[in-house]
Design a protein around this motif. Structure first.
Motif, mmCIF file in Angstrom:
data_model
loop_
_atom_site.group_PDB
_atom_site.id
_atom_site.type_symbol
_atom_site.label_atom_id
_atom_site.label_comp_id
_atom_site.label_asym_id
_atom_site.label_seq_id
_atom_site.Cartn_x
_atom_site.Cartn_y
_atom_site.Cartn_z
ATOM 1 N N ASP B 210 0.831 -1.200 0.000
ATOM 2 C CA ASP B 210 0.000 0.000 0.000
ATOM 3 C C ASP B 210 0.870 1.256 0.000
ATOM 4 N N THR B 211 1.672 1.410 1.017
ATOM 5 C CA THR B 211 2.538 2.581 1.139
ATOM 6 C C THR B 211 3.897 2.110 1.633
ATOM 7 N N ILE B 225 9.242 7.459 -1.457
ATOM 8 C CA ILE B 225 7.881 7.059 -1.098
ATOM 9 C C ILE B 225 7.217 6.434 -2.321
ATOM 10 N N ILE B 227 3.335 4.845 -3.286
ATOM 11 C CA ILE B 227 1.975 4.574 -2.834
ATOM 12 C C ILE B 227 1.274 3.779 -3.923
ATOM 13 N N VAL B 325 7.238 9.953 9.976
ATOM 14 C CA VAL B 325 6.856 9.358 8.691
ATOM 15 C C VAL B 325 5.746 8.326 8.889
ATOM 16 N N ASN B 327 3.526 8.228 11.331
ATOM 17 C CA ASN B 327 2.273 8.873 11.730
ATOM 18 C C ASN B 327 1.651 9.666 10.586
ATOM 19 N N LEU B 328 2.481 10.242 9.733
ATOM 20 C CA LEU B 328 1.942 11.049 8.635
ATOM 21 C C LEU B 328 1.462 10.182 7.474
ATOM 22 N N LEU B 329 2.204 9.117 7.141
ATOM 23 C CA LEU B 329 1.901 8.366 5.918
ATOM 24 C C LEU B 329 1.301 6.985 6.146
ATOM 25 N N ASN B 330 1.387 6.452 7.382
ATOM 26 C CA ASN B 330 0.795 5.145 7.683
ATOM 27 C C ASN B 330 1.248 4.059 6.691
ATOM 28 N N PRO B 331 2.578 3.930 6.517
ATOM 29 C CA PRO B 331 3.082 2.931 5.558
ATOM 30 C C PRO B 331 2.984 1.519 6.127
ATOM 31 N N ASP B 332 3.023 0.521 5.248
ATOM 32 C CA ASP B 332 3.108 -0.857 5.744
ATOM 33 C C ASP B 332 4.534 -1.382 5.730
ATOM 34 N N SER B 364 -0.934 2.626 13.669
ATOM 35 C CA SER B 364 -0.012 2.704 12.538
ATOM 36 C C SER B 364 1.193 1.811 12.764
ATOM 37 N N VAL B 367 0.753 -1.998 11.825
ATOM 38 C CA VAL B 367 0.750 -2.472 10.431
ATOM 39 C C VAL B 367 2.080 -2.266 9.723
#
Lengths: 403, 403
Positions: B210-211, B225, B227, B325, B327-332, B364, B367
């Motif tokens: 996803d991210t 980054i 997405i 990063v 908290n702002l983008l919620n990457p996996d 966050s 994940v």
């Protein structure tokens, strides 16, 4: 891999045509093709589909270089959409037509010292009853309802995973809301940051751009992000928690449990704390949040030096936080909204522009525009009505992610 | 609006098939369809197109449930790709096959006290000559070349807009490189953060998610980054400048001209400064960057308490920055790479995992997976070779943005 299918394209074409009809009010197929850069064949297919579903109808005849052509518009009858904005201190339900005209609105106060889900659900139900009564329509005309609640919420399951303001963990909010609301349609639950972002995409200052960031400033603060016209949700719908990025290491305690978060300085309770630090005896220190912000505005109007200092400190914190967003994401547009911003924008905007400039890399600063989000009414209710419109499309056999 | 066209879909299908052939080495059409989730008809079309262009060929016969089916692979002959990684102290040119096998590599040292573009260009040219000599191939076999330089660079114009390490502003690097390189093909210029991101997408730890965020730690630091499988460039290719988000308000001066940036603490010169603050007389203080990092590794091996403290402080700063990063983008997935990380990863990874956990919102954090980027060789040269592959596709009449 995210390979996109033909049905994605179809959904996006439908979205583009609908959005264009919403913004232009009325258009011919030819005008829609020009505005959306879709082929005329694609526009014709999409329009036929939307007409079959009863969402678009012919409202007149135009003539383009000798060829008669129908003028099309969204068919506003009979369905209505409801968007609800739930925050710490209020639940506002707004009624919209299918073309997203704001028709009526009703606000119920919420007691921010009572964090029971049942209390919040009752407040939402009262707000919805209130707006239906104001509009004098029956519940069966509601085609879709979207409800925004603070914190992390999963639209797919309707669960509020975590709401720091209410100290909620894993609350199945949708089931409780649907039981209480007694509408024929399901509830779309989402987060205000997602709502303001879709509102900005559909109704905001001009069409979507490369990278757009919407900044919501109220009791809590956060951002919504859209890249290439699409909402960025993150892996578990938790993207945009800019309010919980760190401004000051080991700084003020934040309600998320960490320290030094942006929200602890820029959110309204954070501003109250800053005032208490600056002037513990100031008459505004003990006021409730909305009265406090009104007092800040009044003080700025009256050139109160303490309030000027509070504004400067708040804007400086805001600029550090937004500078990080500019440098990390390189957006072309940052749009500010939220109830605190709405009350103080005259004072915030000029200061903030200079302060962000000092925090941003030159190249990224050159391409970014900082501006208030210009949507007539509450962008949270408008965004939730857009999610509700998606549900209407889905029930008409037009499955579509609107963004 | 970003409405996607049928040709975008076609390009993405081609990308998916190529990537799958690159990762699996050999596959039947049926296997490609399963792996990419494309229809068998789409796979057949894309394969035919790639065969016509000479990029894919039949390498054997398989049999799936009674039906004979051809095994396909990338046709590696005769073209080669070059990816070049230019940093403050070196220029590394690596030679790749069309299926992105790393074949040869040559590094030229760069004098980091000489910031003339001509000096850097000469170093790149020497590195490219070196790798061609090592491979014993003539320049006309080079099908594409991608060159990564630090700072903000515009791939479209080939201009280095700003490189803080060299104090470059608006240097037309591509013209100078093409004049000096004497290859038959144009140069794709980009930034290392974009290169590591495409390398992670094509060759990294499993398929795109996803991210995804790739963190590059060296003299400079930054993130790439992606997405939904697509590289996020930002409005002017400047997204990912996480190194210039603020860690400490009014903190250390940064080479970008601001203060308190992440890079000023986590980049290698920042680590050198931290050591000088901790122990001004330490023998490693005066070392050159790569010797310094070798000394840090040696000190950690020998349980030097000063080096342990340096590592703790550096990891704490890194965790604040990465928490933002998350908290702002919620990457996996967050994947770390870069020459400093490569040298110290054994010590960094365990500490960092705990420290990031303390900075991230719970949902966050749940994940996201923090892991080293596992690419056999330099991900910057690999990423630039992928951009070079895009040029090959374009010249074969298959215009395609690879990400």
């Amino acid at each position: 891999m995210s390979t996109r299918s033909a049905s994605d394209i179809r959904n996006e074409s439908r979205f583009a045509v609908l959005r264009q009809l919403l913004t232009s009010g009325m258009a011919t197929r030819q005008q829609l093709a020009v505005a959306t850069t879709l082929s005329t064949a694609t526009v014709a297919n999409v329009v036929a589909e939307l007409q079959d579903a009863g969402l678009v109808h012919v409202v007149g005849k135009g003539a383009s270089v000798g060829r008669p052509s129908s003028k099309l518009a969204i068919n506003n009858e009979p369905l209505r959409l409801i968007g609800v904005d739930v925050a710490e201190t209020y639940a506002t339900a707004a009624l919209y037509s299918l073309s997203l005209e704001h028709l009526h609105e009703h606000t119920e106060p919420l007691d921010d010292t009572d964090n029971q889900p049942a209390t919040v659900v009752a407040g939402v139900a009262a707000a919805v009853r209130g707006v239906l009564a104001a509009a004098e329509i029956s519940p069966d005309r509601v085609g879709g309802i979207g409800i925004s609640v603070p914190g992390q919420v999963m639209p797919g399951t309707g669960v509020s995973v975590f709401a720091p303001n209410w100290d909620w963990h894993q609350v199945n909010l949708r089931d409780q809301l649907e039981a209480k609301l007694d509408l024929d349609v399901g509830v779309h639950l989402d987060n205000p940051l997602k709502a303001v972002t879709v509102a900005a995409l559909w109704l905001g200052n001009g069409p979507a751009t490369d990278t757009m960031v919407v900044v919501n400033l109220g009791t809590g603060v956060g951002v919504g992000i859209a890249i290439a016209g699409r909402l960025v949700r993150g892996t578990c719908n938790n993207a945009g928690e800019w309010g919980h990025t760190t401004l000051v290491q080991d700084g003020r305690p934040c309600r998320c449990g960490r320290r030094g978060c942006v929200e602890a300085y820029v959110g309204v309770p954070g501003m109250q704390l800053t005032l208490a630090e600056l002037a513990p005896d100031h008459s505004a220190v003990a006021l409730h949040q909305d009265e406090f912000i009104a007092a800040v505005a009044g003080g700025l109007d009256a050139a109160d030096p303490i309030m000027a200092e509070l504004l400067d400190r708040t804007c400086a914190s805001l600029a550090y936080g937004l500078g990080d967003v500019v440098n990390l994401l390189n957006p072309d547009r940052i749009m500010l909204c939220g109830w605190m911003f709405g009350a103080l924008r005259t004072w915030i905007m000029p200061r903030l522009t200079d302060l962000v400039a000092a925090q941003a890399l030159e190249a990224s600063l050159d391409v970014v525009s900082l501006q208030p989000l210009e949507i007539g009414r509450n962008p949270v209710t408008a965004g939730m009505a857009i999610f509700a419109l998606e549900d209407v499309l889905a029930r008409r056999g037009l499955p579509s992610r609107v963004v």
